[in-house]
Structures are given as C-alpha cells and as structure tokens.
Write a protein that holds these residues in place. Structure first.
Motif, PDB file in Angstrom:
ATOM      1  N   PRO A   2      20.316 -98.087  15.875  1.00  0.00           N
ATOM      2  CA  PRO A   2      20.672 -96.669  15.717  1.00  0.00           C
ATOM      3  C   PRO A   2      19.832 -95.636  15.126  1.00  0.00           C
ATOM      4  N   LEU A   3      20.229 -94.446  14.443  1.00  0.00           N
ATOM      5  CA  LEU A   3      19.691 -93.110  14.259  1.00  0.00           C
ATOM      6  C   LEU A   3      19.027 -93.596  12.510  1.00  0.00           C
ATOM      7  N   GLY A   4      17.952 -92.969  12.514  1.00  0.00           N
ATOM      8  CA  GLY A   4      17.071 -92.912  10.850  1.00  0.00           C
ATOM      9  C   GLY A   4      18.234 -92.593  10.173  1.00  0.00           C
ATOM     10  N   GLN A   9      21.963 -88.233   8.111  1.00  0.00           N
ATOM     11  CA  GLN A   9      22.087 -87.687   6.995  1.00  0.00           C
ATOM     12  C   GLN A   9      22.038 -86.300   7.159  1.00  0.00           C
ATOM     13  N   ILE A  10      21.522 -85.512   8.001  1.00  0.00           N
ATOM     14  CA  ILE A  10      21.262 -84.615   8.623  1.00  0.00           C
ATOM     15  C   ILE A  10      22.440 -84.155   9.314  1.00  0.00           C
ATOM     16  N   VAL A  11      22.262 -84.693  10.314  1.00  0.00           N
ATOM     17  CA  VAL A  11      23.936 -85.120  11.205  1.00  0.00           C
ATOM     18  C   VAL A  11      25.632 -84.881  10.043  1.00  0.00           C
ATOM     19  N   VAL A  15      28.173 -82.073   9.459  1.00  0.00           N
ATOM     20  CA  VAL A  15      29.687 -82.081   9.606  1.00  0.00           C
ATOM     21  C   VAL A  15      30.463 -81.137   8.663  1.00  0.00           C
ATOM     22  N   ALA A  16      29.948 -81.615   7.360  1.00  0.00           N
ATOM     23  CA  ALA A  16      29.900 -81.342   6.341  1.00  0.00           C
ATOM     24  C   ALA A  16      30.261 -80.084   5.997  1.00  0.00           C
ATOM     25  N   GLN A  17      29.007 -79.042   6.899  1.00  0.00           N
ATOM     26  CA  GLN A  17      29.572 -77.622   6.621  1.00  0.00           C
ATOM     27  C   GLN A  17      29.623 -76.925   8.321  1.00  0.00           C
ATOM     28  N   GLU A  18      30.414 -78.138   8.584  1.00  0.00           N
ATOM     29  CA  GLU A  18      31.402 -77.488   9.198  1.00  0.00           C
ATOM     30  C   GLU A  18      30.552 -76.814  10.489  1.00  0.00           C
ATOM     31  N   ARG A  19      29.332 -77.395  10.494  1.00  0.00           N
ATOM     32  CA  ARG A  19      28.453 -76.497  11.912  1.00  0.00           C
ATOM     33  C   ARG A  19      28.350 -77.379  12.731  1.00  0.00           C
ATOM     34  N   ALA A  60      16.799 -79.722   3.837  1.00  0.00           N
ATOM     35  CA  ALA A  60      15.946 -79.879   3.175  1.00  0.00           C
ATOM     36  C   ALA A  60      16.995 -80.499   1.854  1.00  0.00           C
ATOM     37  N   HIS A  61      18.629 -80.107   1.782  1.00  0.00           N
ATOM     38  CA  HIS A  61      19.456 -80.651   2.086  1.00  0.00           C
ATOM     39  C   HIS A  61      19.160 -82.412   1.402  1.00  0.00           C
ATOM     40  N   VAL A  62      19.590 -83.313   2.133  1.00  0.00           N
ATOM     41  CA  VAL A  62      18.739 -83.902   2.428  1.00  0.00           C
ATOM     42  C   VAL A  62      17.524 -84.552   1.546  1.00  0.00           C
TER      43      VAL A  62
END
Length: 569
Positions: A2-4, A9-11, A15-19, A60-62
C-alpha cells in the motif's frame, strides 16, 4: 504494497478539501507500486491537475506545519547573517527572518526535526519551521549564486576591453560617462560588491590601469583591472550618481548614492562616497550602507561576559558620557546602534546627529548633518539640548566646540554617546584635553570609554588545531596566564570560507569604566600610560588581552590577533 502512511494522508487531505475526487483517490490506491515517492506528486500534478501550492498545503497539513511560498521571498545579504549559505544548501533550508524572538525557517524536508535543533544551537533562538517546495528553494540558491558569480566579462567586453586589454572600443565609448556600458559597469561593480559581502569599494587610478578592489572582512582584494582611459568616465558616472561636481577634479568631494533608483536588482542600499585627486587621476572610495541589514544584539558583537555586564550597566545610566574609539571600520557605528536598540523603549526620547545615517531604527529621531548649510554636530547638539531628549547620539566628536557641548550635555541630565578617533581607551582623555575640555569636566561626565577593533574569525569548518610553543606560548601566558590548544587558519581554506581560512569578523574591546581612582588621576592630568595601569587595576582588559581570549576560545588565530593589535609593552 500500500501507499505510505503520509502519502495516504496527503491524498485523503486533498479529497477532504474537494480538490481530488474519491474515484481519483481510489485509482491512486490501486497503483501503489507505481506511485510511491516523487511519482505520486507527478501524477497528482500532471494527471489530476493538483497545483503545486495545493499539494504543498496538503503536505503541510499532514506534517502539522505552515506552508510558505518561498518564491515570493526576497533573499538579501542579511538573509545569511545567522546561517551560512553552505549550511542552508546542505540542509535545504532558508532563514526567513525573525518574528519577535522566534527564528522562522523554510524547510523542504518536514520529517527532519534535527535541523531545527541545529539551527537553535547556532542562533540561540526558538525555531519555527515553514514548509516550502524544493524547486522554489533551489531556485533561490541558484539565483543568489548567479548574482555573486555574474562577474564583469560581458560588460568589460562592451566597453572594449577584456580585463585591461584594449580591443575595438571607440574613444567616445570609453570616455563618455553617460554611455550605456559605463553606466552598466558602475552598477555592476556596486551590485557584485554587495552580494560578495563587501564593506568598501576602492576605485584607484594607476599609470596604465584603473583598479577596482573590494574590502571583505577587513582585507582588500583586487577584483577588476580596466584600461586607464576608462577611469575618468567611470569616476564621472559615480559622481553623477551622488550629485557631485564632475567638472571639479582638483579637490576632494563627499557624497551619497541612493542606489535603489539606479538598479533593477531592487537593492535598498546607500553608498557613502569620497573622491580624491591622486597622482594618476581621481580615486573613489565607497562605503556600502545596507538599509536592509538590521543591527546585531549586543551579545553578538564579541563582548566578553564581564565586559557585556559592565557595558549594559553604563548604557542604562540616566546621564553621563560614553565614548567609543577606534579607526574607521572598527565597528563603532554597529556597537552604537546595537546599544541604542537595546535601551530604545517608548518612555525614552532618543535624538541622533549622524553623518551619514547608516541604519534607520524605529523609535529614534535621527538627523542627517549638512555642513554646506551649517548643520554640524555642534549646531545639532545645541538644538537637541532644547528638545528634552533622554539620550543623545553624536556621530563623532571632531572639534573643540562639539567636545565642550557634548560634555555639558552629559553633565546636565543627558546620556550622551559618541565616537572619537584614538588608539586606545586611556588616550581618549588626553585627546579631549587637547580639544580644550577641562580635566575636571572630563572626570565628572565620563562613564566609560570603549576602544574596539574588528578581527577576522577563523573558519570553523577547516581550522587546524595545534599546541603553541616558544614565543606564541609566551605571548598567551603573559597576556591571559593561559596556554593550551589553539587554532590556525588552513592555508588552503575550504568552500565555506572561499579558500581564505577566515569567515566573518568579531569585535575586540577595551572597556575603561571610570572609578574614584581614575577620576582622581584624570583631575591630576596624569599621562595615558598611568591611566592605563589604573584602569587595568580596576578590571580593564586591554585590546591585546581581549584578542588573546578570542584566540583561547577558538574564535580567531594568534596570527590574526597579533596583526590586529600588537602585544602590550
């Protein structure tokens, strides 16, 4: 596989930011082997149209850091005052300045918390990291390097010479101060000098050449050699820039260049210009006054702990006179501004009379001298005494009138700070006496005299440890009663110090604080040698002793210390 964790978390953040659509996130999860590391960022930006800034915000958020667009940040000489360029490039960081007592640091690798610890050790400040794009940071370093290494070959070719070899230039091009190549040459000399950390630019006419030299860390280096017939046009151009009389070539002239109006580099700096008629033509010396450069805190100036405590006590006295002495370029102005910066509070009124104003500090009322219209240090002092200031700074005590008014001001409830040209602290008393100030006035007003010099720091990266022997050991033992491992400069140098073995400068100080015995000696008009002995009994360390303490601490070399200040007799 799986992804790291952080990549996932970045992905998820995007998604949470609807981007990013959930379907796009699922497609990424289905390709874990292909999309690890840089590949994920490339797909997010190229295939899914995530902008670089959106990606940086998510990262940066992560990492729980603030994102920062370093592309808009202006890099100046002051940027690398606390952290060297080599350190910043090695660790992929960039100083962004101070926010109160917090040191702001741009970082590329948000996972590396150790770099913040290193920066705290170097600066003594708490560090707050801001996340930036690696490409933007590398661009900053490459542009800074381009500025430093741009050189003169292109502009020299334009005026028809390749470092002294005349080519195909016409006489008009070489002698017209308003020609494009001459204007470009004048600007380039100043710009490159600034980016090289130069304090003074020397333009010197010789029989067959015009030589340009830069003073860096107190040492002059030849930078450029031009045909002699280029000299008059270059000097005339510089005189035009500071509004001097280009027709007057027989007398010295002084002026000031506000360089911001002449350059496209957006450099906010002034130059103090002095011209002089020499045997092969006019010479020019320009002192660079960087408006973007801030004053250093007093502990960063090289004061020993003992001297720092004494000096801080003096600058907090309600009245009296504090004098700094030493030759031009010994760091007197920086010390004065640092002292004022420390005591400058809303309840204190500060007036300064300067020629020129080198640094602009908020909260200070600064006055530029104009001798041509009669605005001198003496006339400024008289005006200040009617304006109820708490602290008065006079740029320099040059004559009897200024000296007498300064002493009177110090005796009538003002703290007066100024400079004087003497070799050491005790001889300042004799200098004031020569100016016509009565000894009892000097003893009543003087709080302290600080003689100082600037000495090159040995490069910490390539310095070589050794045990002193013979005369070197004897000098150390006589001065400070100590002998042990010290350092010498590496003759080959390194990349950090540019091959010189030295990097930066540090102040050495001779702080003479008045006491009862010294006051009595001044009133009796004792010789400077006797005053020196009395001051040393009172705890004064001479310039030589202070330089030896710097040698002991590994700040500089014995050779540099002796060349700056000879041993005491």
């Amino acid at each position: 596989m799986p992804l790291g964790k952080h990549q996932s978390q970045i992905v998820a953040r995007l998604v949470a930011q609807e981007r990013l659509l959930q379907e796009q996130a699922d497609a990424i999860d289905a390709r874990p082997d292909e999309l690890n590391g840089d590949a994920l960022e490339r797909v997010l930006q190229e295939e899914m149209h995530i902008t670089p800034w959106q990606l940086l915000e998510a990262k940066a958020h992560v990492l729980r850091l603030a994102p920062y667009n370093v592309a808009r940040h202006r890099v100046t000489q002051a940027t690398f005052e606390r952290l060297t360029t080599a350190f910043c490039e090695e660790h992929a960081v960039l100083p962004l300045g101070m926010a109160g007592d917090i040191f702001l640091l741009a970082v590329v690798n948000g996972f590396d918390e150790g770099v913040a610890t290193k920066v705290t050790e170097i600066t003594g400040r708490r560090v707050v990291r801001l996340l930036v794009r690696e490409k933007d940071l590398r661009d900053k370093f490459s542009k800074t390097q381009e500025r430093v290494s741009a050189g003169f070959s292109d502009v020299v070719q334009q005026i028809g010479a390749e470092f002294g070899h005349v080519a195909d230039a016409t006489e008009d091009e070489l002698t017209n101060e308003e020609s494009g190549p001459i204007i470009e040459l004048a600007n380039r000399i100043i710009e490159e000098a600034y980016y090289c950390g130069t304090s003074d630019i020397h333009i010197e006419p010789q029989e067959k050449d015009m030589v340009v030299r830069y003073r860096v860390d107190g040492v002059c280096h030849e930078r450029l050699r031009l045909p002699a017939k280029v000299g008059p046009a270059l000097v005339a151009r510089l005189k035009i820039m500071c509004n001097l009389d280009i027709a007057e070539r027989r007398l010295p002239q002084d002026g000031r260049i506000v360089f911001k109006q002449f350059t496209k580099q957006n450099l906010d700096l002034d130059l103090r210009v002095s011209t002089a008629p020499l045997n092969y033509g006019e010479g020019v010396v320009m002192r660079i006054l960087d408006k973007q450069k801030t004053t250093l805190p007093l502990p960063a100036l090289g004061f020993t702990e003992e001297n720092l405590v004494k000096y801080r006590d003096c600058i907090r006295q309600p009245y009296g006179m504090i004098l700094h002495c030493g030759p031009t370029g010994s760091g007197k102005s920086m010390t004065l501004y640092s002292a004022l910066n420390e005591v400058n509070t809303p309840d204190i009124v500060v007036r300064t009379a300067e020629d020129p104003i080198e640094y602009t500090l908020p909260g200070l009322n600064q006055m530029q001298m104009h001798r041509q219209i009669g605005l001198t240090f003496a006339s400024a002092l008289r005006a200040f005494l009617r304006q109820d200031p708490d602290i008065i700074l006079v740029g320099e005590i040059r004559d009897r009138e200024t000296a007498n008014i300064a002493v009177e001001a110090a005796l009538t409830g003002h703290l007066l700070i100024s400079t004087l040209h003497t070799n050491d602290a005790p001889s300042t008393v004799a200098r004031l006496t020569d100016m016509g100030v009565e000894p009892f006035m000097i003893s009543s007003s003087l709080l302290c005299v600080c003689a100082q010099r600037l000495m090159r720091r040995v490069c910490k990266t390539c310095r070589v440890p050794y045990e002193p022997e013979g005369r070197e050991q004897a000098i150390l033992e006589k001065a400070i009663g100590w002998s042990g491992q010290i350092f010498r400069a590496n003759p080959k140098g390194c990349a950090k110090c540019g091959g010189s073995g030295y990097k930066g400068r540090v102040g050495i100080h001779e702080l003479m604080i008045t006491n009862e015995e010294l006051v009595e000696a001044i009133n009796k008009e004792m010789e400077s040698a006797e005053l020196k002995k009395i001051a040393m009994r009172g705890g004064m360390k001479t310039l030589h002793q202070d330089s030896m303490l710097k040698v002991k601490d590994g700040v500089t070399t014995l050779a540099e210390a002796i060349s700056t200040v000879p041993p005491d007799m």
